[in-house]
Design a protein around this motif. Structure first.
Motif, short mmCIF file in Angstrom:
data_model
loop_
_atom_site.label_atom_id
_atom_site.label_comp_id
_atom_site.label_asym_id
_atom_site.label_seq_id
_atom_site.Cartn_x
_atom_site.Cartn_y
_atom_site.Cartn_z
N THR A 35 -1.78 -1.41 9.99
CA THR A 35 -0.87 -0.93 11.02
C THR A 35 -1.35 -1.34 12.40
O THR A 35 -0.56 -1.80 13.25
CB THR A 35 -0.72 0.60 10.94
OG1 THR A 35 -0.22 0.97 9.65
CG2 THR A 35 0.23 1.12 12.01
N THR A 39 -2.38 5.00 -2.70
CA THR A 39 -2.41 4.29 -1.42
C THR A 39 -3.79 4.41 -0.78
O THR A 39 -4.38 5.49 -0.75
CB THR A 39 -1.36 4.89 -0.47
OG1 THR A 39 -0.06 4.67 -1.02
CG2 THR A 39 -1.44 4.25 0.92
N ASP A 40 -4.28 3.29 -0.27
CA ASP A 40 -5.55 3.27 0.45
C ASP A 40 -5.24 3.49 1.94
O ASP A 40 -4.79 2.58 2.63
CB ASP A 40 -6.25 1.92 0.23
CG ASP A 40 -7.63 1.86 0.85
OD1 ASP A 40 -7.86 2.55 1.86
OD2 ASP A 40 -8.48 1.08 0.36
N GLN A 41 -5.49 4.70 2.42
CA GLN A 41 -5.13 5.05 3.79
C GLN A 41 -5.93 4.27 4.84
O GLN A 41 -5.45 4.02 5.93
CB GLN A 41 -5.29 6.56 4.01
CG GLN A 41 -4.31 7.41 3.21
CD GLN A 41 -2.85 7.14 3.57
OE1 GLN A 41 -2.54 6.66 4.66
NE2 GLN A 41 -1.95 7.45 2.65
N VAL A 42 -7.16 3.90 4.48
CA VAL A 42 -7.97 3.10 5.40
C VAL A 42 -7.31 1.73 5.62
O VAL A 42 -7.21 1.24 6.75
CB VAL A 42 -9.41 2.94 4.89
CG1 VAL A 42 -10.20 1.97 5.77
CG2 VAL A 42 -10.11 4.29 4.83
N LYS A 43 -6.83 1.13 4.53
CA LYS A 43 -6.14 -0.15 4.63
C LYS A 43 -4.84 0.00 5.43
O LYS A 43 -4.48 -0.87 6.22
CB LYS A 43 -5.85 -0.72 3.25
CG LYS A 43 -7.05 -1.29 2.54
CD LYS A 43 -6.64 -1.97 1.24
CE LYS A 43 -7.85 -2.60 0.55
NZ LYS A 43 -7.49 -3.24 -0.73
N VAL A 44 -4.14 1.10 5.21
CA VAL A 44 -2.89 1.34 5.94
C VAL A 44 -3.16 1.40 7.44
O VAL A 44 -2.44 0.78 8.24
CB VAL A 44 -2.22 2.64 5.45
CG1 VAL A 44 -1.08 3.04 6.39
CG2 VAL A 44 -1.69 2.47 4.04
N GLN A 45 -4.18 2.12 7.84
CA GLN A 45 -4.52 2.23 9.27
C GLN A 45 -4.91 0.87 9.85
O GLN A 45 -4.50 0.52 10.96
CB GLN A 45 -5.65 3.24 9.46
CG GLN A 45 -5.25 4.67 9.15
CD GLN A 45 -6.42 5.64 9.23
OE1 GLN A 45 -7.52 5.28 9.64
NE2 GLN A 45 -6.19 6.89 8.82
N GLU A 75 0.82 -1.21 0.00
CA GLU A 75 0.00 0.00 0.00
C GLU A 75 0.86 1.27 0.00
O GLU A 75 0.57 2.23 -0.73
CB GLU A 75 -0.93 0.02 1.22
CG GLU A 75 -2.11 -0.92 1.13
CD GLU A 75 -3.10 -0.54 0.04
OE1 GLU A 75 -3.14 0.65 -0.35
OE2 GLU A 75 -3.81 -1.43 -0.44
N ILE A 76 1.91 1.28 0.83
CA ILE A 76 2.67 2.51 1.04
C ILE A 76 3.76 2.71 -0.02
O ILE A 76 4.02 3.85 -0.44
CB ILE A 76 3.30 2.51 2.44
CG1 ILE A 76 2.20 2.51 3.51
CG2 ILE A 76 4.20 3.73 2.65
CD1 ILE A 76 2.72 2.34 4.92
#
Length: 214
Positions: free
Chosen positions: A137, A128-134, A117-118
Motif C-alpha cells: 500500500t 492475508t499477510d498484513q505486513v505485505k499489505v502495508q 493478499e486481500i
C-alpha cells in the motif's frame, strides 16, 4: 468469423481484453474456462496456453496469449474501428509505450499483489499477510503520487487522448476501493482520470462478468 476469447468471466486479465473488444466495437465469442475444474491446467488447454493461465484468443487458428499482447493485436488488426487506442505518430506512440510501461511497472506490480493478499488469498482459504499489505500500500501510494503529478499536466497517462495504457489499469484499479484501499480516491486528479475510465461503456459492459458480444 468472430475472434474466440477463452478465459474466466470474472478474471481481471479476461476483463482487460474484453474491455478492448468493446472499446473497438469488435464482436467476440466468449468461451468460459472453469477454474473450479482446473480446466486451465489440462493438457488440452496448455497446448494453447503453455503456462496454464488465462486468457488466450483463437483468431481462425492464430493463438495468442498474454492480455496486453492480445489488446495490442486487436488494436492493430482493427485500427479504424471504435476508439483509436494506439497513436500512429511515432512520438505519440513512444509516449503510449512509455505509459504502458508505467502501468506494468508502477501500478500493476503493486496493485495485483495487493489484491492477491486481500482478496484472492481469502478465496483460496489462505491468510492475508498484513505486513505485505502495508508495504504494498505504501509503495503504491508513492507511485500514485507521481500519477497525480503526471495528470496535472495531461488528461491521460500517455497524453490528452485515451489509450490502451489507461484501459490496462481498469481491472485491478477497480478492485482497490471495494477492498478498502482508497488510494485512487484520495488523489483528486487520479480519481477524476480513473472515474472517467470506469464510466466508459466498454468497462461497464464487462465490469461484472464477461459475455460474448455479437
Amino acid at each position: 468469423m468472430a475472434i474466440k476469447l477463452f478465459g474466466s468471466p470474472t478474471s481481471t486479465c479476461t476483463k482487460r481484453v474484453a474491455t478492448v473488444f468493446h472499446e473497438k466495437k469488435v464482436p467476440f465469442e466468449f468461451h468460459p474456462v472453469d477454474f473450479a475444474k482446473a480446466e486451465h491446467k489440462t493438457a488440452e488447454y496448455k497446448a494453447k496456453q503453455p503456462f496454464g493461465q488465462i486468457p488466450y484468443i483463437d483468431d481462425e487458428g492464430f493463438i495468442l496469449y498474454e492480455s496486453r499482447a492480445i489488446c495490442r493485436y486487436i488494436e492493430d488488426k482493427y485500427p479504424d474501428r471504435g476508439t483509436r487506442l494506439v497513436p500512429s505518430d511515432i512520438r505519440q506512440r513512444a509516449l503510449f509505450e512509455q505509459g504502458a510501461s508505467i502501468e506494468t511497472s508502477n501500478f500493476d506490480a503493486m496493485a495485483s499483489l495487493l489484491m492477491y493478499e486481500i482478496v484472492f488469498k481469502l478465496l483460496f482459504g489462505q491468510i492475508t499477510d498484513q505486513v505485505k499489505v502495508q508495504d504494498l500500500t505504501a509503495k503504491l501510494a508513492a507511485k500514485l503520487d507521481v500519477y497525480e503529478e503526471i495528470l496535472s499536466k495531461q488528461k491521460y497517462i500517455a497524453g490528452d487522448t485515451v489509450t490502451l495504457a489507461d484501459l490496462f489499469h481498469l481491472p485491478y484499479g477497480s478492485m482497490l476501493a471495494p477492498a478498502g484501499i482508497d488510494l485512487i480516491q484520495e488523489r483528486p486528479r487520479v480519481a477524476k482520470w480513473f472515474n472517467d475510465l470506469q464510466n466508459r461503456p466498454s468497462w461497464q459492459a464487462v465490469k461484472d462478468v464477461v459475455k460474448s458480444c455479437a
